[in-house]
Design an enzyme around this catalytic site. Sequence first.
Site, PDB file in Angstrom:
ATOM      1  N   ASP A 494      -3.476 -15.725   0.962  1.00  0.00           N
ATOM      2  CA  ASP A 494      -1.948 -16.756   0.839  1.00  0.00           C
ATOM      3  C   ASP A 494      -1.218 -16.083   0.829  1.00  0.00           C
ATOM      4  O   ASP A 494       0.414 -16.819   0.733  1.00  0.00           O
ATOM      5  CB  ASP A 494      -1.988 -16.763  -0.884  1.00  0.00           C
ATOM      6  CG  ASP A 494      -2.830 -17.590  -1.720  1.00  0.00           C
ATOM      7  OD1 ASP A 494      -2.618 -18.673  -1.048  1.00  0.00           O
ATOM      8  OD2 ASP A 494      -3.363 -16.770  -2.690  1.00  0.00           O
TER       9      ASP A 494
HETATM   10  O1  IFM Z   1      -7.006 -16.666  -0.548  1.00  0.00           O
HETATM   11  C1  IFM Z   1      -6.228 -16.368  -2.287  1.00  0.00           C
HETATM   12  C2  IFM Z   1      -6.369 -16.594  -3.311  1.00  0.00           C
HETATM   13  O2  IFM Z   1      -6.557 -18.038  -2.988  1.00  0.00           O
HETATM   14  C3  IFM Z   1      -5.734 -16.171  -4.031  1.00  0.00           C
HETATM   15  N1  IFM Z   1      -6.020 -14.755  -4.626  1.00  0.00           N
HETATM   16  C4  IFM Z   1      -5.367 -14.087  -3.205  1.00  0.00           C
HETATM   17  C5  IFM Z   1      -6.559 -15.209  -1.790  1.00  0.00           C
HETATM   18  C6  IFM Z   1      -6.307 -14.449  -0.285  1.00  0.00           C
HETATM   19  O3  IFM Z   1      -5.209 -14.378   0.384  1.00  0.00           O
END
Ligand code: IFM
Length: 808
Positions: A494
């Site tokens: 993200d």
């Molecule tokens: O993949 C994401 C998830 O959707 C939300 N928490 C952080 C993860 C890695 O960035």
Amino acid sequence: MSYGHFEGREYVITNPRTPVKWINYVGTIDFGGFVDHTGGLLVCKGDPALNRITKYITQLPSSEFKGSTIYLRGRRGDRSFLYSPYYVPTLHEYDRYECRIGLGYSRFLMEYVGIRTEITVFVPEGESVVLQDVRIRNTGSDTVEVLDLIPVVEYSHFDALKQLTNADWVPQTMTSKAIGRPGGLLVLRQCAFMQTGRAENFLTSNSPVSSFEADRRRFLGENEYGTWKMPFSLVDGREFSNYEPLRGDNVGALMHHVGPLAPGEERRVIVQLGQVESVEKAMPLIERFREPEEVDAAFARMQAFWEEYLNVCQVETPDPEFDLLVNTHNPRQCYVTLNWSRYLSYYQLGYGARGIGVRDSSQDVMAVVAGAPGRAKKLLRKLLSVQKRNGSSMHQFNPKTMEATMGDAREMEDRPQYYGDDHLWLVFAVCHYIAETGDYAFLEEEIPFYEKDKEGRPLESARVLEHLERALAFTWNDTGVHGIPHLGFADWNDTVNLKIGAESFFIAHQFSKAARDLADLMDHLGKKEKAETYRSYAEEMKRRVNEVGWDGEWYLRYFDWDGSPIGSRGNVHGKIYTNAQSWAVISGNATPERARKALDAVYTHLNTRYGIKLSTPGYDHYDPNLGGVTTYPPGAKENGGIFLHANPWVIIAECMMGNGERAYQYHRQVNPIKKNEIIDIYEVEPYVFCQNILGDEHPQFGLGRNSWLTGTASWMYQAATQYILGVRVTHSGIVIDPCLPSEWEGFRMRRKVRGTWYEITVRNPEHVSRGVQSCTLDGEAVEVSGGAARIPFDTEGKDHVVEVILGA
Ligand code: IFM
């Protein structure tokens, strides 16, 4: 320091002063929340943002009252006492304290002043009430002359964010009223004025209430210069004021005189906190849970549910800590993530409109398809219904209203307004569900896409199979100058948000895996042409990845908008990213030689004794071109932290390459049960995975945070059961392909597949890592090919015995 130990299916906390609060989930998102290990309670009904019941502020110090507690007030001889059987907020010197973290319940034991209390907190399945089932026993040799039991709850406004942002409007709306009379059974009703008759909270019990308090000022006393540790309303054996507030900070406090209590005598008081449309209409529910037999039966039903859910896969290996995790705590966490996604935890606070994530929940589904197929399917329908007509997906949605948004992308208008990965997770989740259950009819179900007309009617629907094909088509047609899929606002990571035009190798790998999964499904459906097309897509993506994505010793992670590589030895920071290596192998994109090199590079550059880092070295200053990843100091979260979610992918990749020693080492070094030994470093609950551990560039290396709601749970479970133990359900049968540490003699697994039980015994007399030499099903030899056994599905509905021998 030790704070507790494992016992049966429970974790028993014996020292309440844990480094941070440790929690347990009760109920579901329909009604429920969490109870912390000192009795604090956060509950909501349906939506933590828009229908919150208790005011639980996690950021307050651990010693503070949070949401709910119970006080015991009394006198034995000339000694008076006031304390909480939960320890907080009175923080007294106790003789014995225990909090048992169980399956759907927490049980608290306190011994103090010759009184033993045992409180079980749980939500009866499907009901909108949380029970505190309290037993109080006089264990002393003389009578407790006076004993009062006072449950207290502090309410939140139902709009959780408003509660924190408007300190006039909120209290002007909060009202409480008593139904029944002091001296008898009483229900204290609380609601925000505009909600009356629509959603009313209630606090009641099965014992006479001599008086009540509903206004926090009166409860704490003296203009709130009384404290939760010592509320002025509780000094000197006073009664409460029975005041029914039409404004203010509403609490509920019920005075029960349960003494005197002779030596050995016990009382049982059942406290109910719930929410109903109208208390008058809900009296039958309230009456029901006043009966101890009903409470016992509800508890037994809840336990039966958990046993059934967990029983579909139970294992016995040479490692008891592996077994404890795989048999109980890991699948239990998977069910919690299925329920709550990333919505409400001690760290993810459920305010605003976040809702649940398509990417996250799709991954959560994958771990529960065997134990909870019905719930998995229900969630899949919702996930597919926020997919867009072009095949991409909305990012997150409110599971009640089904309103969806593009998540954080909205905050950066100059970046792409879609996520490059969300829709591809749907392919994995649906294919996984179908193979496990054999529910091919689901593929024919019509599900609308997200876009609606002015009247709110969906603009288009399609069969589930077409949803999956559109997902694949979206990415196939959305590639950049190197032929690698566009990143969109972000992929799984993200926090790397690059400018328009950037390409993601993670999505390239995801795409190849999705294309191969869909090809397998098409094969099974007899659609050979489509299967070949999708396989050719995967092969073409593999070709591109190997042409432009190999950096000499490992695979690249991204191309930035201007074509410069990220995750390359030419970078100063973020030279190598874990997911680019693990997913190159998982997807089948890596050539065998590069696969080995890439995984060795992970071991050399990214592994630490506390887990595998997501990338290295960490970025050491804020860089708006890269985005969120550079907001953390090096070693934290996605910036070189041990982001646990990515660890099982390396385990899976190592298993695919036959390296059982490393796969097991990686599993063992992050097994939370092992973290009990370093708990003052790790700090968070040792009975669940957490999302992140600080990496070795950070001074607090080893510190865990964001426990419970993480995709780590699902993937660790899949890695352990389907790759280390190697039992995978495919469209054509059960594949048995273990990849073990060679010192293991073997293992046993009892597994239910499509309604049939399989007793699987794997023996490893030659101490190899991988390679099935022979296999029998009920004594008859079955096919072994490519080092794996293939068990056809049962057609007769009888139980089976499978014997597997590994060998060189
Ligand atoms: O993949 C994401 C998830 O959707 C939300 N928490 C952080 C993860 C890695 O960035």
